[in-house]
Design an enzyme around this catalytic site. Structure first.
Site, PDB file in Angstrom:
ATOM      1  N   ASP A 158       0.788  -1.170  -0.070  1.00 11.91           N
ATOM      2  CA  ASP A 158       0.037   0.058  -0.085  1.00 11.91           C
ATOM      3  C   ASP A 158       0.930   1.314  -0.064  1.00 11.91           C
ATOM      4  O   ASP A 158       1.765   1.478   0.901  1.00 11.91           O
ATOM      5  CB  ASP A 158      -0.914  -0.050   1.363  1.00 11.91           C
ATOM      6  N   GLU A 174       1.357  -0.286  -4.893  1.00  8.24           N
ATOM      7  CA  GLU A 174       0.087   0.238  -5.169  1.00  8.24           C
ATOM      8  C   GLU A 174       0.538   1.981  -5.365  1.00  8.24           C
ATOM      9  O   GLU A 174       0.250   2.718  -4.518  1.00  8.24           O
ATOM     10  CB  GLU A 174      -0.848   0.445  -4.126  1.00  8.24           C
TER      11      GLU A 174
END
Ligand code: GLC
Length: 652
Positions: A284, A326
């Protein structure tokens, strides 16, 4: 840092302490360790060489790799070996994914296995479970504020439930994808709690300052991520009596990766997830992991070095686990997450094709392909052996993050064009011709930036059409949804559907009454699944049935043609008609033409468009429409209905 020779001695010592059998049982691992060691050492040194803890932390890191390998289940080691035999297992056209919230989709982890049949029926075999580790309710950011990286939140179940689900999934040929939230922790995490209590060891896990001097320095060049809900990049901690860096929400404390102990702890967590049996780890927000005053604190070279280091360590200890970065950043910057220079294709295996995703929405609103085509010279730079996650929607907003020059290249004024797109997708209640129903997310009055929230169905006009009971508009929105899905499913990469879209969920506005969610309108597109609605997929002619069957057919077409494996084998066709996006996927002599009409009128495409691609066949078979098209003369046309598309292979 250690010299090469001293390092070798140290590693040999470690191998002995851990009783590794370098000649037999553990040979493959020991070989991997020696092969990757020089790079691991160099990358680690690039970041930490001058830190006083560098040497002991490096030895700790290598010990972690050994321990992770030793505690890896034998079934996972077998799976690693099988994946290694296939050249790029994750490039396969047999894979199709879906992202979902366990609680909103199934209730909890224990109930997930019984829902797998729905996914199998659809053709989905790659599951991204949205964050399930401990995260304080009300201050959770959908699970992206983690207070314990190793305990499954009781809302979802337990670690045992997760492992049982993974085993079940693997036995069914399904793959598991989970997140690691690398950039920050919840302020309830033990490290943050200890920092608050004044423990200097843990205070050094975060960026904290006694006064505004450094925060002001940083703020001068750092953009705001959630300007409405969480303005600025620092939060005053009353308990600690210091400012702490909080780039996302005020309750998400940024981890300090200049501290090698932080890296070591988080690397351990990566390996822990690897040993849970994760097939693809979604890192993330990797763009944010390195901070430096005077910069945007995004996409810095050190962030790439850290990701490369993670990848090298994973290749040694849990090699079957691929890495997804990401990075939802500018197109040129996204590309760098695949690695550059010596590390090309050796950083993240996957990145989100966020540029193409946003450009699909650009095409849908404008009815034109020009801006999308102007971006391709960058998107096509993706290195061979890496892959995209392709998608139309996910749990996040849609950012119009492509460059201004791409818009300008298409003959449009960037500011006005973005304004048009924002107005097109956000319904303010005023009379406006757009059928889309969405909302602006994170509007920043200082910069004029805003992103877009809303479900695939609502943004494609289904919500408005259903409210109005307008049959033709319902049909057209279904056509749009399927075209958007088709475009991303055939593009190249691993298609990642978002749960609910397969049965046409429209926006859910109930988040507005929830104290933990009201400030974040991304919740409008994160539905709570009603299985009665889902079961309408079985009733012929319902919206659910048409979307489910359509999506299922798209995935099965993808699986039936090897050209759809991501061999970096996409060529864009010339824009003979600006409303039609067309690409060819090729493998050997096989080829498939994929054409999409983004306009609300029928589009005519000269047959020359195919001959120009070297096409010598006399006819094309449309796998989607299940009909044959005879290739005509150059002044004759293939006609695509409004929002129509075809997926065609040559015949004869
Ligand atoms: C990622 C997630 C997003 C979250 C943010 C902070 O961008 O996708 O949902 O808010 O990271 O963790």
């Amino acid at each position: 840092m250690t010299t090469e020779l001293f390092l070798q001695e140290k590693i040999n010592e470690l191998l002995e302490i851990h009783q590794l059998d370098a000649l037999k049982k553990d040979q493959a691992f020991v070989d991997r360790l020696w092969n990757h060691l020089p790079k691991i050492h160099r990358l680690f040194g690039e970041i930490y060489a001058s830190h006083h803890q560098a040497e002991p932390q490096f030895i700790e890191l290598i010990s972690s790799l050994i321990k992770a390998y030793q505690s890896r289940e034998s079934s996972l080691k077998k799976r690693d070996a099988e994946k290694a035999k296939q050249d790029g297992w994750f490039l396969s056209n047999q894979l199709a994914g879906m992202s979902l919230y366990v609680d909103r989709f199934a209730g909890n982890l224990k109930k997930m296995p019984e829902k797998l049949t729905h996914l199998e029926e659809l053709g989905v075999n790659f599951l991204h479970l949205m964050p399930i580790f401990q995260s304080p309710e009300g201050e959770s950011d959908g699970g992206y504020a983690v207070s314990d990286f190793r305990t499954v939140d009781s809302r979802f179940g337990s670690l045992e439930d997760l492992i049982a689900l993974r085993k079940k999934m693997h036995s069914k040929g399904m793959n598991l994808m989970l997140d690691i939230v690398l950039n920050h922790t919840s302020h309830h995490h033990e490290w943050a709690q200890k920092a608050k209590q004044g423990d200097p060891y843990y205070r050094d896990f975060f960026y904290t300052y006694p006064d505004r001097w450094m925060p002001d320095e940083f703020d001068r060049s750092m953009p705001e991520i959630f300007p409405e809900a969480a303005p600025g990049n620092f939060t005053w901690s009353e308990e600690m009596g210091r400012w702490v860096m909080t780039v996302f929400h005020r309750y998400q404390w940024d981890l300090n990766y200049t501290n090698p102990v932080v890296f070591k702890e988080m690397m351990d967590t990566v390996l822990f997830y690897g040993n849970l049996g994760v097939d693809l780890l979604r890192i993330d927000a990797p763009a944010f992991i390195w901070k430096q005053p005077g910069t945007s604190c995004q996409n810095l070279p050190e962030a790439h070095t850290l990701l490369r280091l993670i990848k090298q360590c994973v290749l040694v200890a849990t090699p079957g686990m691929a890495i997804l970065g990401e990075a939802i950043v500018a197109p040129k910057e996204i590309m760098k997450y695949f690695g550059t220079g010596e590390f090309i294709a050796q950083e993240c295996d996957f990145a989100y094709n966020a540029t193409q995703m946003a450009l699909q929405w650009d095409m849908l609103a404008s009815g034109e392909t020009k801006v999308m085509l102007a971006a391709q010279h960058e998107i096509l730079q993706k290195p061979y052996g890496t892959s995209w996650i392709t998608y139309t929607r996910c749990h996040d907003d849609i950012g119009l993050g492509y460059d201004d020059y791409m818009i300008a290249h298409a003959g449009k004024e960037p500011y006005q064009h973005r304004k048009f797109l924002k107005e097109y997708y956000s319904y303010s209640g005023d009379q406006w011709m757009s059928p889309a129903r969405g909302a602006l997310f994170s509007s920043n009055p200082k910069t004029g930036d805003a992103r877009i929230s809303g479900t695939l169905a609502s943004l494609c006009g289904l919500e408005k059409a259903l409210i109005e009971g307008n049959g033709p508009a319902i049909d057209q929105s279904i056509q749009k949804i399927l075209m958007m899905q088709a475009h991303s499913i055939f593009l190249g990469g691993l298609p990642m559907l978002f749960y609910g879209d397969e049965v046409g969920y429209t926006n859910d506005y109930s988040f507005q009454n929830d104290p933990g969610k009201y400030y974040d309108n991304r919740w409008m597109h994160r539905p709570i699944i009603d299985w009665e609605k889902v079961n309408r997929k079985k009733v012929d002619g319902t919206v659910e049935n048409q979307l489910f069957e359509g999506t299922k057919k798209l995935l099965s077409i993808r699986k039936s043609q090897d050209v759809f494996a991501d061999l970096s084998n996409i060529t864009w066709m010339s824009p003979h008609n600006i409303h039609v996006a067309g690409f060819v996927r090729r493998k050997g002599n096989d080829r498939v033409y994929c054409l999409f009409n983004f306009s609300d009128r029928a589009a005519y495409l000269t047959w020359y468009a195919f001959k120009e691609q070297g096409e010598g066949a006399t006819a094309l078979w449309d796998l989607w429409g299940e009909k044959i098209h005879t290739i005509g003369a150059d002044n004759e046309y293939l006609i695509l209905p409004p929002y129509g598309f075809c997926i065609m292979t040559p015949q004869g």
